[in-house]
Design a protein around this motif. Structure first.
Motif, PDB file in Angstrom:
ATOM      1  N   ASN A 102       0.953  -1.111   0.033  1.00  0.00           N
ATOM      2  CA  ASN A 102      -0.062  -0.050   0.021  1.00  0.00           C
ATOM      3  C   ASN A 102       0.941   1.057   0.196  1.00  0.00           C
ATOM      4  OD1 ASN A 102       0.414   1.104   2.852  1.00  0.00           O
ATOM      5  ND2 ASN A 102      -0.320  -0.817   3.217  1.00  0.00           N
ATOM      6  N   SER A 103       0.480   2.156  -0.528  1.00  0.00           N
ATOM      7  CA  SER A 103       1.357   3.366  -0.883  1.00  0.00           C
ATOM      8  C   SER A 103       0.925   4.601   0.078  1.00  0.00           C
ATOM      9  CB  SER A 103       1.236   3.966  -2.106  1.00  0.00           C
ATOM     10  OG  SER A 103       0.044   4.550  -2.720  1.00  0.00           O
ATOM     11  N   ASP A 104       0.322   4.527   1.422  1.00  0.00           N
ATOM     12  CA  ASP A 104       0.036   5.624   2.393  1.00  0.00           C
ATOM     13  C   ASP A 104       1.451   6.068   2.691  1.00  0.00           C
ATOM     14  OD1 ASP A 104      -2.214   4.288   2.406  1.00  0.00           O
ATOM     15  OD2 ASP A 104      -2.605   3.913   4.356  1.00  0.00           O
ATOM     16  N   PHE A 105       1.176   7.621   2.952  1.00  0.00           N
ATOM     17  CA  PHE A 105       2.416   8.415   3.359  1.00  0.00           C
ATOM     18  C   PHE A 105       2.027   9.171   4.397  1.00  0.00           C
ATOM     19  CE2 PHE A 105       0.829  10.528  -0.328  1.00  0.00           C
ATOM     20  CZ  PHE A 105       1.084  11.777   0.207  1.00  0.00           C
ATOM     21  N   THR A 106       3.091   9.780   5.176  1.00  0.00           N
ATOM     22  CA  THR A 106       2.764  10.732   6.113  1.00  0.00           C
ATOM     23  C   THR A 106       3.901  12.044   5.598  1.00  0.00           C
ATOM     24  OG1 THR A 106       4.551   9.920   7.733  1.00  0.00           O
ATOM     25  CG2 THR A 106       2.200   9.344   7.931  1.00  0.00           C
ATOM     26  N   TYR A 107       3.744  13.003   6.264  1.00  0.00           N
ATOM     27  CA  TYR A 107       4.793  14.269   5.966  1.00  0.00           C
ATOM     28  C   TYR A 107       4.577  15.320   7.065  1.00  0.00           C
ATOM     29  CZ  TYR A 107       0.143  16.739   4.801  1.00  0.00           C
ATOM     30  OH  TYR A 107      -1.051  17.174   5.067  1.00  0.00           O
ATOM     31  N   GLN A 108       5.835  15.932   7.174  1.00  0.00           N
ATOM     32  CA  GLN A 108       6.177  16.831   8.059  1.00  0.00           C
ATOM     33  C   GLN A 108       6.629  18.214   7.224  1.00  0.00           C
ATOM     34  OE1 GLN A 108       9.441  15.715  10.414  1.00  0.00           O
ATOM     35  NE2 GLN A 108       8.293  13.988  11.498  1.00  0.00           N
ATOM     36  N   ILE A 109       5.905  19.437   7.642  1.00  0.00           N
ATOM     37  CA  ILE A 109       5.903  20.767   6.988  1.00  0.00           C
ATOM     38  C   ILE A 109       6.797  21.555   7.944  1.00  0.00           C
ATOM     39  CG2 ILE A 109       4.642  22.675   6.254  1.00  0.00           C
ATOM     40  CD1 ILE A 109       2.270  21.155   5.818  1.00  0.00           C
ATOM     41  N   ASN A 110       7.780  22.014   7.410  1.00  0.00           N
ATOM     42  CA  ASN A 110       8.712  23.150   7.882  1.00  0.00           C
ATOM     43  C   ASN A 110       8.569  24.287   6.954  1.00  0.00           C
ATOM     44  OD1 ASN A 110      10.785  24.622   9.272  1.00  0.00           O
ATOM     45  ND2 ASN A 110      12.370  22.943   9.120  1.00  0.00           N
ATOM     46  N   GLY A 111       8.003  25.062   7.341  1.00  0.00           N
ATOM     47  CA  GLY A 111       7.709  26.415   6.322  1.00  0.00           C
ATOM     48  C   GLY A 111       7.414  26.081   5.139  1.00  0.00           C
ATOM     49  N   SER A 112       8.214  26.236   3.999  1.00  0.00           N
ATOM     50  CA  SER A 112       7.822  25.750   2.591  1.00  0.00           C
ATOM     51  C   SER A 112       8.360  24.246   2.320  1.00  0.00           C
ATOM     52  CB  SER A 112       8.096  26.766   1.625  1.00  0.00           C
ATOM     53  OG  SER A 112       9.397  26.947   1.766  1.00  0.00           O
ATOM     54  N   LEU A 113       9.021  23.650   3.146  1.00  0.00           N
ATOM     55  CA  LEU A 113       9.938  22.427   3.017  1.00  0.00           C
ATOM     56  C   LEU A 113       9.135  21.570   3.568  1.00  0.00           C
ATOM     57  CD1 LEU A 113      13.636  23.061   3.748  1.00  0.00           C
ATOM     58  CD2 LEU A 113      12.561  22.620   1.480  1.00  0.00           C
ATOM     59  N   THR A 127       3.117   6.741  -5.884  1.00  0.00           N
ATOM     60  CA  THR A 127       2.828   5.447  -6.582  1.00  0.00           C
ATOM     61  C   THR A 127       3.848   4.508  -6.398  1.00  0.00           C
ATOM     62  OG1 THR A 127       1.496   6.879  -8.481  1.00  0.00           O
ATOM     63  CG2 THR A 127       2.698   4.484  -8.958  1.00  0.00           C
ATOM     64  N   MET A 128       3.573   3.303  -5.682  1.00  0.00           N
ATOM     65  CA  MET A 128       4.469   2.358  -5.350  1.00  0.00           C
ATOM     66  C   MET A 128       4.323   1.244  -6.238  1.00  0.00           C
ATOM     67  SD  MET A 128       4.893   2.526  -1.258  1.00  0.00           S
ATOM     68  CE  MET A 128       5.837   0.940  -1.283  1.00  0.00           C
ATOM     69  N   SER A 129       5.578   0.459  -6.546  1.00  0.00           N
ATOM     70  CA  SER A 129       5.306  -0.556  -7.612  1.00  0.00           C
ATOM     71  C   SER A 129       6.397  -1.711  -7.149  1.00  0.00           C
ATOM     72  CB  SER A 129       5.742  -0.352  -8.946  1.00  0.00           C
ATOM     73  OG  SER A 129       4.965   0.722  -9.312  1.00  0.00           O
ATOM     74  N   ASN A 130       6.137  -2.771  -7.081  1.00  0.00           N
ATOM     75  CA  ASN A 130       6.990  -3.866  -7.014  1.00  0.00           C
ATOM     76  C   ASN A 130       6.673  -5.055  -7.700  1.00  0.00           C
ATOM     77  OD1 ASN A 130       4.983  -5.055  -5.481  1.00  0.00           O
ATOM     78  ND2 ASN A 130       5.896  -5.353  -3.685  1.00  0.00           N
ATOM     79  N   ASP A 131       6.965  -6.191  -7.739  1.00  0.00           N
ATOM     80  CA  ASP A 131       6.712  -7.514  -8.390  1.00  0.00           C
ATOM     81  C   ASP A 131       5.384  -7.866  -8.332  1.00  0.00           C
ATOM     82  OD1 ASP A 131       9.177  -7.312  -9.769  1.00  0.00           O
ATOM     83  OD2 ASP A 131       9.903  -9.350  -9.033  1.00  0.00           O
ATOM     84  N   CYS A 132       4.639  -7.652  -7.180  1.00  0.00           N
ATOM     85  CA  CYS A 132       3.486  -7.920  -6.746  1.00  0.00           C
ATOM     86  C   CYS A 132       2.127  -6.967  -7.462  1.00  0.00           C
ATOM     87  CB  CYS A 132       3.175  -7.819  -5.277  1.00  0.00           C
ATOM     88  SG  CYS A 132       4.459  -9.114  -4.681  1.00  0.00           S
ATOM     89  N   ASN A 133       2.378  -5.810  -7.561  1.00  0.00           N
ATOM     90  CA  ASN A 133       1.306  -4.761  -7.845  1.00  0.00           C
ATOM     91  C   ASN A 133       1.933  -3.512  -7.736  1.00  0.00           C
ATOM     92  OD1 ASN A 133       1.239  -4.471  -5.081  1.00  0.00           O
ATOM     93  ND2 ASN A 133      -0.800  -4.323  -4.777  1.00  0.00           N
ATOM     94  N   GLN A 134       0.846  -2.695  -8.215  1.00  0.00           N
ATOM     95  CA  GLN A 134       1.165  -1.109  -8.058  1.00  0.00           C
ATOM     96  C   GLN A 134       0.140  -0.455  -7.628  1.00  0.00           C
ATOM     97  OE1 GLN A 134       3.201   0.825 -11.936  1.00  0.00           O
ATOM     98  NE2 GLN A 134       1.233   2.138 -11.758  1.00  0.00           N
ATOM     99  N   VAL A 135       0.225   0.450  -6.795  1.00  0.00           N
ATOM    100  CA  VAL A 135      -0.849   1.224  -6.029  1.00  0.00           C
ATOM    101  C   VAL A 135      -0.400   2.744  -6.012  1.00  0.00           C
ATOM    102  CG1 VAL A 135      -1.652  -0.803  -4.824  1.00  0.00           C
ATOM    103  CG2 VAL A 135       0.198   0.501  -3.958  1.00  0.00           C
TER     104      VAL A 135
END
Length: 456
Positions: free
Chosen positions: A291-302, A346-354
């Protein structure tokens, strides 16, 4: 030695070997002549080599009232037979030499052996006294002739030729000699020196050409993603040996194997047939569904992005929603304007792409990013450590200056810089690693950003 070689193609209705079912039989025809033949006579009463006569003879006679025995040797050059060929039949045809220099033709109780020679000899040097060794094993007996001019077509020499093909270094040819070497018995054929090509010895070999085994294979995974089914590109072998890369093996041509753990495995297939043994290896990824869930951290515009899983063998494609992309697993991206951006991984491996998308909201201390390049100048850039930032527009007020690394760390924070000497400030990055850094200056009119390239 040269040989007259004619390749003939015929069809066969039945093969005893599965490997050969789809092949056609081929025939190699060898009929050497005076220039490329390899044969000789030996006589008890002659001490010098006899290599240029036109007789292939087994004889017991008299000359000038003195008895003598006579034998002949012949060797065929089998180098044009493809290595590893499977010989199904070999036929030697011998033809009576009706123009022989001997006054007799086939005579008496002349049954003869066709023996396999087991040691080396030279047609220009062989004599009765130094004649090579022979073996009675698989000897062919030519029965007594029924007429003085009888030909002997299609003598079965399959065993002998198969032996020569399997052990080419042992191909020393044949010797013909009478079964009973008693006077007034003779069997006289034409040799490769005969002027009439139709009288020369003729060897015909039926064979299946050697085809190297095909080691190509493919695989598919079952729904559990741990069970792999392996398939041959072509069933061309006699034996198969699969190495599944984890200490387990199989000799089944097209096996199914279940792995207990995910990971990358080096699969090797070894295939053997009558021609050769070859091995082919390739890596496969036994992997989990992703699965391709992700998190993020904002530091100003970075913004620093983190996928929810770190999966070996997977590829990552980030779309930051502002026209920029990255293939880095955990990228840091700088936005040039405040606002909402749809970021997709978008994450891909030999199994699938999501793909998974989320919205990132960029707000920089309530101020907008200044895009006017004329407000400041930076030099030298690239630099070796010391950078000078000059304020080129007097109507702007500097509040704070930061230098931020690509991973989002603030490596320099100058604090309040509202008073500048000669409208410029010097910063020192000589202790930092080479790379690209972000210069961020907060002003009363917004945020100014520039890239600093450090090359120590």
């Amino acid at each position: 030695m040269k040989s007259l070689v004619i390749a003939l193609l015929t069809s066969v209705l039945y093969f005893s070997s599965t490997y050969l079912n789809s092949q056609s039989i081929e025939t190699l025809v060898l009929r050497p002549g005076p220039e490329d033949g390899f044969d000789a006579e030996i006589r008890t009463d002659i001490s010098f080599p006899i290599w240029d006569n036109d007789d292939f003879i087994a004889n017991a006679w008299t000359a000038g009232g003195n008895s003598f025995f006579q034998r002949s040797l012949i060797k065929f050059d089998l180098s044009s037979l493809p290595p590893g060929s499977v010989i199904t039949n070999a036929r030697l045809s011998l033809f009576c030499n009706t123009t022989t220099g001997h006054h007799q033709l086939h005579s008496g109780e002349n049954s003869s052996y066709l023996l396999r020679i087991t040691s080396d000899w030279d047609q220009y040097q062989v004599t009765w006294d130094n004649q090579p060794n022979t073996t009675i094993e698989n000897a062919v007996i030519l029965p007594q002739s029924q007429s003085q001019t009888q030909d002997y077509p299609n003598i079965d020499v399959t065993d002998q030729i198969s032996f020569f093909a399997q052990y080419p270094e042992m191909n020393f040819g044949f010797m013909i000699q009478l079964v009973e070497e008693e006077q007034y018995r003779a069997m006289i054929f034409g040799s490769s020196n005969h002027l009439d090509p139709a009288k020369r010895p003729l060897l015909e070999i039926d064979y299946y050409p050697c085809i190297s085994p095909d080691t190509c294979f493919s695989h598919t995974f079952d729904e559990d993603r741990l069970t792999a089914d392996f398939f041959l590109s072509q069933d061309s072998g006699s034996t198969y040996w699969w190495n599944f890369g984890n200490g387990f093996y199989s000799d089944i041509p097209q096996p199914t194997f279940t792995y207990q753990e995910t990971g990358q495995y080096n699969i090797c297939l070894t295939v053997s047939n009558d021609c050769d043994t070859l091995t082919n290896c390739k890596y496969i990824n036994v992997c989990d569904l992703i699965n391709s869930d992700f998190t993020y951290q904002i530091n100003g515009s970075l913004v620093s992005f983190f996928p929810s899983i770190n999966l070996p063998g997977a590829t990552y494609l980030w779309n930051f929603g502002d026209g920029f992309f990255s293939y880095i697993q955990e990228p840091v991206h700088m936005y040039n304007s405040i606002g909402e951006y749809e970021v997709c991984l978008t994450m891909s491996n030999d199994c699938n792409q999501v793909q998974f998308c989320d919205t990132v909201n960029i707000v920089v201390d309530g101020s907008e990013v200044i895009t006017n390049d004329n407000f400041i100048s930076v030099f030298p850039n690239p630099g070796k450590g010391i950078f000078i930032i000059r304020k080129e527009y007097s109507g702007i007020y500097f509040k704070n200056l930061k230098v931020i690394s690509k991973n989002g760390n603030v490596i320099l924070n100058s604090g309040n810089i509202n008073s500048l000497k000669n409208n410029k400030i010097e910063i020192d990055l000589s202790s930092e690693s080479n790379g690209i850094y972000t210069l961020q200056i907060e002003t009363d009119k917004g945020v100014i950003r520039r890239e600093l390239i450090l090359l120590n």
